[in-house]
Design a protein around this motif. Structure first.
Motif, PDB file in Angstrom:
ATOM      1  N   LEU A 184     -34.296  21.716 -23.558  1.00 32.36           N
ATOM      2  CA  LEU A 184     -34.670  21.100 -24.833  1.00 32.36           C
ATOM      3  C   LEU A 184     -35.819  21.837 -25.515  1.00 32.36           C
ATOM      4  CD1 LEU A 184     -33.732  18.468 -26.338  1.00 32.36           C
ATOM      5  CD2 LEU A 184     -35.733  17.360 -25.331  1.00 32.36           C
ATOM      6  N   THR A 185     -36.649  22.549 -24.736  1.00 33.28           N
ATOM      7  CA  THR A 185     -37.831  23.208 -25.291  1.00 33.28           C
ATOM      8  C   THR A 185     -37.516  24.576 -25.895  1.00 33.28           C
ATOM      9  OG1 THR A 185     -38.404  24.261 -23.165  1.00 33.28           O
ATOM     10  CG2 THR A 185     -39.278  22.052 -23.597  1.00 33.28           C
ATOM     11  N   ASP A 186     -36.300  25.053 -25.737  1.00 35.14           N
ATOM     12  CA  ASP A 186     -35.911  26.382 -26.226  1.00 35.14           C
ATOM     13  C   ASP A 186     -34.743  26.218 -27.193  1.00 35.14           C
ATOM     14  OD1 ASP A 186     -34.533  28.913 -26.458  1.00 35.14           O
ATOM     15  OD2 ASP A 186     -35.618  29.622 -24.703  1.00 35.14           O
ATOM     16  N   LEU A 209     -28.128  16.273 -22.052  1.00 36.16           N
ATOM     17  CA  LEU A 209     -27.904  17.423 -21.178  1.00 36.16           C
ATOM     18  C   LEU A 209     -29.083  18.396 -21.268  1.00 36.16           C
ATOM     19  CD1 LEU A 209     -25.685  18.546 -19.297  1.00 36.16           C
ATOM     20  CD2 LEU A 209     -24.832  19.849 -21.247  1.00 36.16           C
ATOM     21  N   ALA A 210     -29.524  18.694 -22.479  1.00 40.22           N
ATOM     22  CA  ALA A 210     -30.639  19.630 -22.664  1.00 40.22           C
ATOM     23  C   ALA A 210     -31.951  19.043 -22.164  1.00 40.22           C
ATOM     24  CB  ALA A 210     -30.758  20.004 -24.135  1.00 40.22           C
ATOM     25  N   ALA A 211     -32.045  17.714 -22.130  1.00 40.49           N
ATOM     26  CA  ALA A 211     -33.251  17.068 -21.613  1.00 40.49           C
ATOM     27  C   ALA A 211     -33.287  17.073 -20.090  1.00 40.49           C
ATOM     28  CB  ALA A 211     -33.320  15.634 -22.125  1.00 40.49           C
ATOM     29  N   GLU A 212     -32.135  17.090 -19.455  1.00 36.66           N
ATOM     30  CA  GLU A 212     -32.062  17.001 -17.995  1.00 36.66           C
ATOM     31  C   GLU A 212     -32.004  18.363 -17.313  1.00 36.66           C
ATOM     32  OE1 GLU A 212     -32.546  14.560 -16.153  1.00 36.66           O
ATOM     33  OE2 GLU A 212     -31.475  12.735 -16.698  1.00 36.66           O
ATOM     34  N   VAL A 213     -31.375  19.336 -17.940  1.00 36.56           N
ATOM     35  CA  VAL A 213     -31.173  20.643 -17.300  1.00 36.56           C
ATOM     36  C   VAL A 213     -32.358  21.556 -17.607  1.00 36.56           C
ATOM     37  CG1 VAL A 213     -29.674  22.676 -17.196  1.00 36.56           C
ATOM     38  CG2 VAL A 213     -28.676  20.393 -17.413  1.00 36.56           C
ATOM     39  N   GLU A 214     -32.762  22.323 -16.592  1.00 36.26           N
ATOM     40  CA  GLU A 214     -33.899  23.213 -16.740  1.00 36.26           C
ATOM     41  C   GLU A 214     -33.463  24.647 -17.038  1.00 36.26           C
ATOM     42  OE1 GLU A 214     -36.093  23.018 -13.140  1.00 36.26           O
ATOM     43  OE2 GLU A 214     -36.837  20.973 -13.493  1.00 36.26           O
ATOM     44  N   LEU A 215     -34.337  25.367 -17.691  1.00 39.07           N
ATOM     45  CA  LEU A 215     -34.204  26.807 -17.809  1.00 39.07           C
ATOM     46  C   LEU A 215     -34.583  27.444 -16.472  1.00 39.07           C
ATOM     47  CD1 LEU A 215     -36.021  27.015 -21.232  1.00 39.07           C
ATOM     48  CD2 LEU A 215     -33.588  27.526 -20.874  1.00 39.07           C
ATOM     49  N   PRO A 216     -34.263  28.706 -16.231  1.00 33.85           N
ATOM     50  CA  PRO A 216     -34.590  29.332 -14.946  1.00 33.85           C
ATOM     51  C   PRO A 216     -36.070  29.247 -14.569  1.00 33.85           C
ATOM     52  CG  PRO A 216     -33.007  30.684 -16.111  1.00 33.85           C
ATOM     53  CD  PRO A 216     -33.409  29.596 -17.055  1.00 33.85           C
ATOM     54  N   ILE A 251     -43.552  17.971 -24.602  1.00 33.29           N
ATOM     55  CA  ILE A 251     -42.285  18.230 -25.290  1.00 33.29           C
ATOM     56  C   ILE A 251     -42.320  17.498 -26.623  1.00 33.29           C
ATOM     57  CG2 ILE A 251     -39.783  17.949 -25.188  1.00 33.29           C
ATOM     58  CD1 ILE A 251     -40.003  18.147 -22.155  1.00 33.29           C
ATOM     59  N   ARG A 252     -42.172  18.230 -27.684  1.00 33.43           N
ATOM     60  CA  ARG A 252     -42.293  17.647 -29.019  1.00 33.43           C
ATOM     61  C   ARG A 252     -41.165  16.666 -29.291  1.00 33.43           C
ATOM     62  NH1 ARG A 252     -38.660  19.636 -32.832  1.00 33.43           N
ATOM     63  NH2 ARG A 252     -37.395  21.388 -32.109  1.00 33.43           N
ATOM     64  N   PRO A 253     -41.413  15.667 -30.118  1.00 31.82           N
ATOM     65  CA  PRO A 253     -40.315  14.821 -30.576  1.00 31.82           C
ATOM     66  C   PRO A 253     -39.334  15.676 -31.379  1.00 31.82           C
ATOM     67  CG  PRO A 253     -42.457  13.851 -31.130  1.00 31.82           C
ATOM     68  CD  PRO A 253     -42.717  15.254 -30.684  1.00 31.82           C
ATOM     69  N   MET A 254     -38.066  15.450 -31.200  1.00 35.53           N
ATOM     70  CA  MET A 254     -37.081  16.188 -31.991  1.00 35.53           C
ATOM     71  C   MET A 254     -36.856  15.458 -33.314  1.00 35.53           C
ATOM     72  SD  MET A 254     -33.156  17.347 -31.110  1.00 35.53           S
ATOM     73  CE  MET A 254     -33.695  18.632 -29.968  1.00 35.53           C
ATOM     74  N   PRO A 255     -37.062  16.128 -34.428  1.00 35.79           N
ATOM     75  CA  PRO A 255     -36.811  15.472 -35.725  1.00 35.79           C
ATOM     76  C   PRO A 255     -35.366  14.987 -35.816  1.00 35.79           C
ATOM     77  CG  PRO A 255     -37.979  17.545 -36.018  1.00 35.79           C
ATOM     78  CD  PRO A 255     -37.546  17.514 -34.591  1.00 35.79           C
ATOM     79  N   GLU A 256     -35.185  13.837 -36.429  1.00 40.70           N
ATOM     80  CA  GLU A 256     -33.834  13.268 -36.527  1.00 40.70           C
ATOM     81  C   GLU A 256     -32.827  14.218 -37.165  1.00 40.70           C
ATOM     82  OE1 GLU A 256     -33.210   9.401 -38.031  1.00 40.70           O
ATOM     83  OE2 GLU A 256     -34.396   8.409 -36.475  1.00 40.70           O
ATOM     84  N   LEU A 295     -35.893  11.754 -29.186  1.00 40.01           N
ATOM     85  CA  LEU A 295     -36.394  11.522 -30.546  1.00 40.01           C
ATOM     86  C   LEU A 295     -37.878  11.163 -30.545  1.00 40.01           C
ATOM     87  CD1 LEU A 295     -33.420   9.441 -32.021  1.00 40.01           C
ATOM     88  CD2 LEU A 295     -33.920  11.867 -32.418  1.00 40.01           C
ATOM     89  N   ALA A 296     -38.326  10.476 -29.495  1.00 37.69           N
ATOM     90  CA  ALA A 296     -39.718  10.018 -29.444  1.00 37.69           C
ATOM     91  C   ALA A 296     -40.669  11.048 -28.839  1.00 37.69           C
ATOM     92  CB  ALA A 296     -39.802   8.723 -28.638  1.00 37.69           C
ATOM     93  N   GLY A 297     -40.140  12.077 -28.169  1.00 34.52           N
ATOM     94  CA  GLY A 297     -40.990  13.054 -27.510  1.00 34.52           C
ATOM     95  C   GLY A 297     -41.688  12.498 -26.284  1.00 34.52           C
ATOM     96  N   SER A 298     -41.027  11.586 -25.571  1.00 36.75           N
ATOM     97  CA  SER A 298     -41.652  10.947 -24.403  1.00 36.75           C
ATOM     98  C   SER A 298     -41.273  11.603 -23.077  1.00 36.75           C
ATOM     99  CB  SER A 298     -41.272   9.462 -24.363  1.00 36.75           C
ATOM    100  OG  SER A 298     -39.867   9.292 -24.296  1.00 36.75           O
ATOM    101  N   LEU A 299     -40.503  12.693 -23.126  1.00 39.25           N
ATOM    102  CA  LEU A 299     -40.157  13.411 -21.903  1.00 39.25           C
ATOM    103  C   LEU A 299     -41.333  14.281 -21.463  1.00 39.25           C
ATOM    104  CD1 LEU A 299     -36.614  14.512 -23.050  1.00 39.25           C
ATOM    105  CD2 LEU A 299     -37.074  12.874 -21.227  1.00 39.25           C
ATOM    106  N   ARG A 300     -41.492  14.443 -20.156  1.00 37.00           N
ATOM    107  CA  ARG A 300     -42.593  15.247 -19.627  1.00 37.00           C
ATOM    108  C   ARG A 300     -42.120  16.654 -19.271  1.00 37.00           C
ATOM    109  NH1 ARG A 300     -45.484  11.688 -15.063  1.00 37.00           N
ATOM    110  NH2 ARG A 300     -43.332  11.459 -14.385  1.00 37.00           N
ATOM    111  N   GLY A 301     -42.990  17.612 -19.393  1.00 42.00           N
ATOM    112  CA  GLY A 301     -42.706  18.974 -18.982  1.00 42.00           C
ATOM    113  C   GLY A 301     -42.957  19.146 -17.498  1.00 42.00           C
ATOM    114  N   PRO A 302     -42.903  20.405 -17.005  1.00 41.29           N
ATOM    115  CA  PRO A 302     -43.097  20.637 -15.578  1.00 41.29           C
ATOM    116  C   PRO A 302     -44.517  20.343 -15.098  1.00 41.29           C
ATOM    117  CG  PRO A 302     -42.879  22.716 -16.770  1.00 41.29           C
ATOM    118  CD  PRO A 302     -42.539  21.631 -17.724  1.00 41.29           C
ATOM    119  N   SER A 303     -45.486  20.221 -16.014  1.00 48.92           N
ATOM    120  CA  SER A 303     -46.853  19.852 -15.642  1.00 48.92           C
ATOM    121  C   SER A 303     -47.444  19.015 -16.764  1.00 48.92           C
ATOM    122  CB  SER A 303     -47.703  21.100 -15.402  1.00 48.92           C
ATOM    123  OG  SER A 303     -48.002  21.742 -16.634  1.00 48.92           O
TER     124      SER A 303
END
Length: 354
Positions: free
Chosen positions: A145-147, A132-139, A203-208, A190-198
């Motif tokens: 996920l980045t906040d 959910l945090a990976a798919e939904v954006e902040l305003p 996006i950092r990998p999230m530690p386990e 976990l791998a940090g393979s998601l892309r940001g808006p540019s």
């Protein structure tokens, strides 16, 4: 938000948490909730589920549906998907209305099948906090996920909303509830393979340990047992085994030899496994239940476990959601899952293959 509502061991047991039964993953083709509910209750007698019908559009898909459950939070729609909104809007209202329509349809089928008030099991699905945090954006366009603060707030809102939802379903149906958290983006988080808006935003990998804390905190706040399902290839079995989830679901076809130890350790740890054995798309040649059952039996043999584990700790499902499948195959997939589960429950030691 209210207190944690941590479940006791007694609260975590349910008729839906046992081996030798079949269930669906969640999504279903079409837009008719009554037809979908009648089919699922009819085909999956041991563990029907509240179906998702994403073909209905905004607010009906896995992510948008959550907006109807959140407490003190809601979504807006964007050209890319969903973002957190500052005030209630059309997305949350539509998601809530669709969810209520789905529950009305399930209650009707539940009563028709004579299951009302019997304590029979039902499964609910919801997008897990990491996906959910990976798919939904902040305003401002970045992923939640980045906040870390926004992620914590979203996870807490989901936990409370899901607990309320499960309580309502249990009360209306007179049923025990199994909760499924869908985490298809777990590997990417976990791998940090998601892309940001540019391309400049990574996006950092999230530690386990951090990811584990987020999931376990939500699980601990539920008064019903939790299953985590992931369609990722391959599923993060070593990570999922460490969670407090009572069950893990995945597509068995994505498993390699290196993953076998993780499966064995999960079973030894007492977790139930929901094996995705039925293809989500119709094969050129219609399979028999025996062909569907064989990989699960071979798995037990390769692990050196008695086949009785199939009856004790294994459930059967399609490999993933069926939203894009033809309706005829979706129905057949549930039939095959149920027939396979019955074979596992009856005499798994007697199963032979050519």
């Amino acid at each position: 938000m209210s207190g944690s509502g941590v479940a006791s061991d007694e609260q975590r047991t349910t008729p839906g948490l046992r081996g030798g039964i079949a269930t669906g993953v969640g999504s279903w083709p079409g837009t008719d909730p009554r037809e979908a509910a009648a089919t699922v209750v009819g085909e999956l007698g041991d563990l029907p589920h509240l179906v998702e019908l994403p073909a209905r559009g905004v607010g009906a898909d896995m992510i948008g549906r959550v907006s109807g459950l959140l407490v003190d939070m809601r979504f807006d729609s964007t050209t890319r998907g969903y973002r957190l909104a500052t005030r209630p809007g059309a997305v949350a209202r539509r998601a809530r209305d669709l969810l209520r329509t789905d529950l009305d349809a399930l209650e009707e089928s539940w009563e028709t099948a004579g299951l009302a008030g019997t304590g029979h099991a039902v499964k609910l699905q919801v997008a897990g906090p990491l996906t959910l945090a990976a798919e939904v954006e902040l305003p401002h366009g970045h992923r939640v996920l980045t906040d870390s603060g926004a992620l914590r707030d979203l996870a807490e809102s989901l936990a409370e909303g899901l607990r309320n939802h499960a309580a309502e379903v249990s009360k209306r149906l007179g049923a025990d509830v199994l909760i499924q958290l869908d985490e298809p983006l777990l590997n990417a988080v976990l791998a940090g393979s998601l892309r940001g808006p540019s391309v400049m935003n990574t996006i950092r990998p999230m530690p386990e340990p951090e990811a584990l804390h987020i999931l376990d905190a939500l699980i601990d706040q539920q008064t019903h047992p939790v299953l985590i399902h992931s369609c990722a290839e391959p599923p993060a079995l070593s990570f999922l085994r460490k969670t407090r989830a009572a069950a893990i679901g995945f597509d068995l076809a994505t498993i390699a030899t290196k993953d076998l130890d993780g499966i064995g350790e999960s079973l030894d740890a007492g977790k139930y496994l929901v094996l995705g054995l039925v293809p989500t798309t119709a094969p050129a040649k219609p399979p028999t239940w025996k062909e569907i059952a064989e990989p699960g039996v071979r798995l037990m043999d390769r692990l050196g476990f008695p086949r009785r584990r199939l009856a004790d700790q294994i459930q059967v499902s399609p490999a993933c959601g069926l939203a894009t499948a033809p309706l005829t195959w979706a129905r057949q997939a549930l039939t095959l899952a149920a027939e396979t589960a019955h074979a596992y429950a009856d005499e798994p030691e007697a199963l032979t293959f050519d």
